[in-house]
Design a protein around this motif. Structure first.
Motif, PDB file in Angstrom:
ATOM      1  N   GLY A  32     -13.302  38.162  85.602  1.00  0.00           N
ATOM      2  CA  GLY A  32     -12.889  39.420  87.052  1.00  0.00           C
ATOM      3  C   GLY A  32     -14.443  39.504  87.549  1.00  0.00           C
ATOM      4  N   TYR A  33     -14.329  40.171  88.704  1.00  0.00           N
ATOM      5  CA  TYR A  33     -15.788  40.643  90.148  1.00  0.00           C
ATOM      6  C   TYR A  33     -15.211  41.800  90.374  1.00  0.00           C
ATOM      7  N   VAL A  61     -20.211  40.107  88.929  1.00  0.00           N
ATOM      8  CA  VAL A  61     -19.511  39.850  87.479  1.00  0.00           C
ATOM      9  C   VAL A  61     -20.428  40.162  86.883  1.00  0.00           C
ATOM     10  N   LEU A  62     -19.404  40.790  85.571  1.00  0.00           N
ATOM     11  CA  LEU A  62     -20.278  41.344  83.999  1.00  0.00           C
ATOM     12  C   LEU A  62     -19.629  39.766  83.519  1.00  0.00           C
ATOM     13  N   ARG A  96     -16.342  47.812  75.371  1.00  0.00           N
ATOM     14  CA  ARG A  96     -15.524  47.040  75.288  1.00  0.00           C
ATOM     15  C   ARG A  96     -16.322  45.494  75.996  1.00  0.00           C
ATOM     16  N   PRO A  97     -16.741  44.778  75.343  1.00  0.00           N
ATOM     17  CA  PRO A  97     -17.194  43.309  75.539  1.00  0.00           C
ATOM     18  C   PRO A  97     -16.621  41.994  75.611  1.00  0.00           C
ATOM     19  N   LEU A  98     -15.293  42.587  74.800  1.00  0.00           N
ATOM     20  CA  LEU A  98     -13.885  41.646  74.713  1.00  0.00           C
ATOM     21  C   LEU A  98     -13.237  40.691  76.561  1.00  0.00           C
ATOM     22  N   LYS A  99     -13.626  42.195  77.111  1.00  0.00           N
ATOM     23  CA  LYS A  99     -13.080  42.074  78.634  1.00  0.00           C
ATOM     24  C   LYS A  99     -13.838  41.137  79.606  1.00  0.00           C
ATOM     25  N   PHE A 100     -15.616  41.245  79.144  1.00  0.00           N
ATOM     26  CA  PHE A 100     -16.357  40.146  79.800  1.00  0.00           C
ATOM     27  C   PHE A 100     -16.944  38.815  78.819  1.00  0.00           C
TER      28      PHE A 100
END
Length: 100
Positions: A32-33, A61-62, A96-100
């Protein structure tokens, strides 16, 4: 609260290449961005975004370290010689690190 380290890649560049950069980011692994309009002054002079060709954007961007490296390497090689572009990478802690 549990936080996980990620990289924040920030790219300030010409709005004219936004669509191309978005495709590149996705191909390089960005999940994502965020894009915002940007104004400012630097070595290339003042860019006030009042006229389309003078508009700048800020892409953020993460991501993990490998994706950050891939993004910086690819964009530097493909765009920095021909477009106004500033990139920097910061260490950030995210939930929620799994999103990045």
């Amino acid at each position: 609260m549990e936080l996980t380290n990620r990289k924040l890649v920030t790219i300030v560049t010409e709005a004219a290449i936004e669509d191309t950069l978005v495709l590149e980011l996705e191909q390089l692994g960005a999940r994502g961005y965020t894009i915002t309009d940007a104004r400012g002054k630097g070595s290339g002079g003042k860019r006030d975004a009042t006229w389309g060709p003078q508009a700048n954007i800020r892409l953020e961007v993460l991501c993990d370290v490998a994706t950050a490296d891939a993004i910086c390497t690819a964009l530097r090689e493909r765009y920095s010689d021909n477009y106004a572009m500033v990139m920097y990478v910061s260490d950030v802690d995210v939930m929620r690190p799994l999103k990045f």
